[in-house]
Motif scaffolding. Structure first.
Motif, PDB file in Angstrom:
ATOM      1  N   GLN A   2       0.926  -1.164   0.105  1.00 49.64           N
ATOM      2  CA  GLN A   2       0.010  -0.032  -0.055  1.00 49.64           C
ATOM      3  C   GLN A   2       0.733   1.357  -0.014  1.00 49.64           C
ATOM      4  O   GLN A   2       0.419   2.280  -0.658  1.00 49.64           O
ATOM      5  CB  GLN A   2      -0.904   0.080   1.131  1.00 49.64           C
ATOM      6  CG  GLN A   2      -2.085  -0.933   0.852  1.00 49.64           C
ATOM      7  CD  GLN A   2      -3.262  -0.803   1.897  1.00 49.64           C
ATOM      8  OE1 GLN A   2      -3.198  -1.469   2.883  1.00 49.64           O
ATOM      9  NE2 GLN A   2      -4.214  -0.247   1.413  1.00 49.64           N
ATOM     10  N   THR A  14      -7.702  -2.297   1.820  1.00 48.95           N
ATOM     11  CA  THR A  14      -7.365  -3.748   2.130  1.00 48.95           C
ATOM     12  C   THR A  14      -8.897  -4.304   2.192  1.00 48.95           C
ATOM     13  O   THR A  14      -9.700  -3.887   2.580  1.00 48.95           O
ATOM     14  CB  THR A  14      -6.828  -3.783   3.675  1.00 48.95           C
ATOM     15  OG1 THR A  14      -5.588  -2.958   3.891  1.00 48.95           O
ATOM     16  CG2 THR A  14      -6.682  -4.936   4.193  1.00 48.95           C
ATOM     17  N   TRP A  15      -8.927  -5.596   1.553  1.00 53.65           N
ATOM     18  CA  TRP A  15     -10.055  -6.552   1.693  1.00 53.65           C
ATOM     19  C   TRP A  15      -9.856  -7.616   2.127  1.00 53.65           C
ATOM     20  O   TRP A  15      -8.748  -8.334   1.769  1.00 53.65           O
ATOM     21  CB  TRP A  15     -10.626  -6.550   0.254  1.00 53.65           C
ATOM     22  CG  TRP A  15     -11.680  -7.335  -0.053  1.00 53.65           C
ATOM     23  CD1 TRP A  15     -12.965  -7.176   0.578  1.00 53.65           C
ATOM     24  CD2 TRP A  15     -11.883  -8.219  -0.967  1.00 53.65           C
ATOM     25  NE1 TRP A  15     -14.041  -8.008   0.282  1.00 53.65           N
ATOM     26  CE2 TRP A  15     -13.402  -8.864  -0.820  1.00 53.65           C
ATOM     27  CE3 TRP A  15     -11.107  -8.840  -1.907  1.00 53.65           C
ATOM     28  CZ2 TRP A  15     -13.820  -9.832  -1.502  1.00 53.65           C
ATOM     29  CZ3 TRP A  15     -11.632  -9.969  -2.652  1.00 53.65           C
ATOM     30  CH2 TRP A  15     -12.977 -10.224  -2.498  1.00 53.65           C
ATOM     31  N   LYS A  16     -10.387  -8.073   3.138  1.00 48.77           N
ATOM     32  CA  LYS A  16     -10.263  -9.473   3.886  1.00 48.77           C
ATOM     33  C   LYS A  16     -11.595 -10.300   3.775  1.00 48.77           C
ATOM     34  O   LYS A  16     -12.834  -9.718   3.880  1.00 48.77           O
ATOM     35  CB  LYS A  16     -10.140  -9.094   5.294  1.00 48.77           C
ATOM     36  CG  LYS A  16      -8.817  -8.369   5.403  1.00 48.77           C
ATOM     37  CD  LYS A  16      -8.573  -8.223   7.122  1.00 48.77           C
ATOM     38  CE  LYS A  16      -7.155  -7.788   7.074  1.00 48.77           C
ATOM     39  NZ  LYS A  16      -6.368  -8.188   8.337  1.00 48.77           N
ATOM     40  N   GLN A  17     -11.359 -11.546   3.059  1.00 50.28           N
ATOM     41  CA  GLN A  17     -12.368 -12.591   3.127  1.00 50.28           C
ATOM     42  C   GLN A  17     -11.777 -13.865   3.459  1.00 50.28           C
ATOM     43  O   GLN A  17     -10.932 -14.520   2.852  1.00 50.28           O
ATOM     44  CB  GLN A  17     -12.771 -12.477   1.738  1.00 50.28           C
ATOM     45  CG  GLN A  17     -14.092 -13.425   1.419  1.00 50.28           C
ATOM     46  CD  GLN A  17     -14.601 -13.395   0.052  1.00 50.28           C
ATOM     47  OE1 GLN A  17     -13.971 -13.062  -0.736  1.00 50.28           O
ATOM     48  NE2 GLN A  17     -15.921 -13.492  -0.097  1.00 50.28           N
ATOM     49  N   ASP A  19      -9.575 -16.413   5.012  1.00 52.47           N
ATOM     50  CA  ASP A  19      -8.138 -16.347   5.218  1.00 52.47           C
ATOM     51  C   ASP A  19      -7.461 -15.460   4.291  1.00 52.47           C
ATOM     52  O   ASP A  19      -6.033 -15.540   4.300  1.00 52.47           O
ATOM     53  CB  ASP A  19      -7.692 -17.508   5.396  1.00 52.47           C
ATOM     54  CG  ASP A  19      -8.126 -18.479   6.491  1.00 52.47           C
ATOM     55  OD1 ASP A  19      -8.671 -17.792   7.339  1.00 52.47           O
ATOM     56  OD2 ASP A  19      -8.248 -19.789   6.313  1.00 52.47           O
ATOM     57  N   THR A  21      -6.232 -11.847   2.495  1.00 52.86           N
ATOM     58  CA  THR A  21      -6.245 -10.511   2.447  1.00 52.86           C
ATOM     59  C   THR A  21      -5.743  -9.897   1.056  1.00 52.86           C
ATOM     60  O   THR A  21      -4.802 -10.663   0.438  1.00 52.86           O
ATOM     61  CB  THR A  21      -5.269  -9.937   3.638  1.00 52.86           C
ATOM     62  OG1 THR A  21      -5.897 -10.416   5.015  1.00 52.86           O
ATOM     63  CG2 THR A  21      -5.274  -8.677   3.545  1.00 52.86           C
ATOM     64  N   ILE A  23      -4.961  -6.346  -1.435  1.00 49.27           N
ATOM     65  CA  ILE A  23      -4.960  -5.099  -1.646  1.00 49.27           C
ATOM     66  C   ILE A  23      -5.666  -4.659  -3.035  1.00 49.27           C
ATOM     67  O   ILE A  23      -5.331  -5.188  -4.018  1.00 49.27           O
ATOM     68  CB  ILE A  23      -3.368  -4.523  -1.786  1.00 49.27           C
ATOM     69  CG1 ILE A  23      -2.691  -4.858  -0.459  1.00 49.27           C
ATOM     70  CG2 ILE A  23      -3.346  -3.033  -1.910  1.00 49.27           C
ATOM     71  CD1 ILE A  23      -3.159  -4.583   0.901  1.00 49.27           C
ATOM     72  N   GLN A  70     -14.461   1.203   0.276  1.00 50.32           N
ATOM     73  CA  GLN A  70     -14.329   0.243   1.529  1.00 50.32           C
ATOM     74  C   GLN A  70     -15.918  -0.332   1.871  1.00 50.32           C
ATOM     75  O   GLN A  70     -15.615  -1.314   2.308  1.00 50.32           O
ATOM     76  CB  GLN A  70     -13.925   1.181   2.639  1.00 50.32           C
ATOM     77  CG  GLN A  70     -13.397   0.387   3.830  1.00 50.32           C
ATOM     78  CD  GLN A  70     -12.089  -0.539   3.322  1.00 50.32           C
ATOM     79  OE1 GLN A  70     -11.295  -0.394   3.054  1.00 50.32           O
ATOM     80  NE2 GLN A  70     -12.184  -1.918   3.784  1.00 50.32           N
ATOM     81  N   GLU A  74     -16.653  -4.260   1.867  1.00 44.38           N
ATOM     82  CA  GLU A  74     -17.650  -4.882   2.988  1.00 44.38           C
ATOM     83  C   GLU A  74     -18.628  -5.671   2.389  1.00 44.38           C
ATOM     84  O   GLU A  74     -19.078  -6.662   2.868  1.00 44.38           O
ATOM     85  CB  GLU A  74     -17.591  -3.970   4.079  1.00 44.38           C
ATOM     86  CG  GLU A  74     -16.415  -3.602   4.629  1.00 44.38           C
ATOM     87  CD  GLU A  74     -16.766  -2.226   5.819  1.00 44.38           C
ATOM     88  OE1 GLU A  74     -18.057  -1.718   5.870  1.00 44.38           O
ATOM     89  OE2 GLU A  74     -15.878  -1.803   6.010  1.00 44.38           O
TER      90      GLU A  74
END
Length: 78
Positions: A2, A14-17, A19, A21, A23, A70, A74
Motif C-alpha cells: 500500500q 485492504t479487503w479481507k475475506q 483467510d 487479504t 490490496i 471500503q 465490505e
C-alpha cells in the motif's frame, strides 16, 4: 504494497475475506477505467490479479459511483 502504491499516487484498500487479504485498487463501473489502472500497474512493474464482478445490486453500484470503496468491499465480502 500500500505504501508503494500510495507513493505512485494510487489509492488502495485492504479487503479481507476469510483467510485471504488483498490490496484492491481501481474499482469502477467503467471497464476502461480499470484497464487504464492495469496499464499503470504494468508500467510500474507491479504484479496484480484482475477481478471483474457483476454487480446486481443498484445500491452497491451507487456506492461505487460515490467512491465509497471500503463499504463496497465490505458488502461484497458478505
Amino acid at each position: 504494497m500500500q505504501k508503494k502504491l500510495k507513493d505512485q499516487g494510487i489509492v488502495s484498500y485492504t479487503w479481507k475475506q476469510k483467510d485471504v487479504t488483498a490490496i484492491v485498487c481501481y474499482i469502477s463501473t467503467n471497464i476502461d477505467d480499470t484497464k487504464n489502472g492495469q496499464d499503470k500497474l504494468k508500467s510500474l512493474g507491479i504484479n496484480y490479479i484482475q477481478k471483474t464482478a457483476d454487480i446486481e445490486s443498484n445500491e452497491v453500484a451507487k456506492l461505487i459511483d460515490e467512491k465509497k470503496y471500503q463499504e463496497v468491499l465490505e458488502r461484497i465480502a458478505e
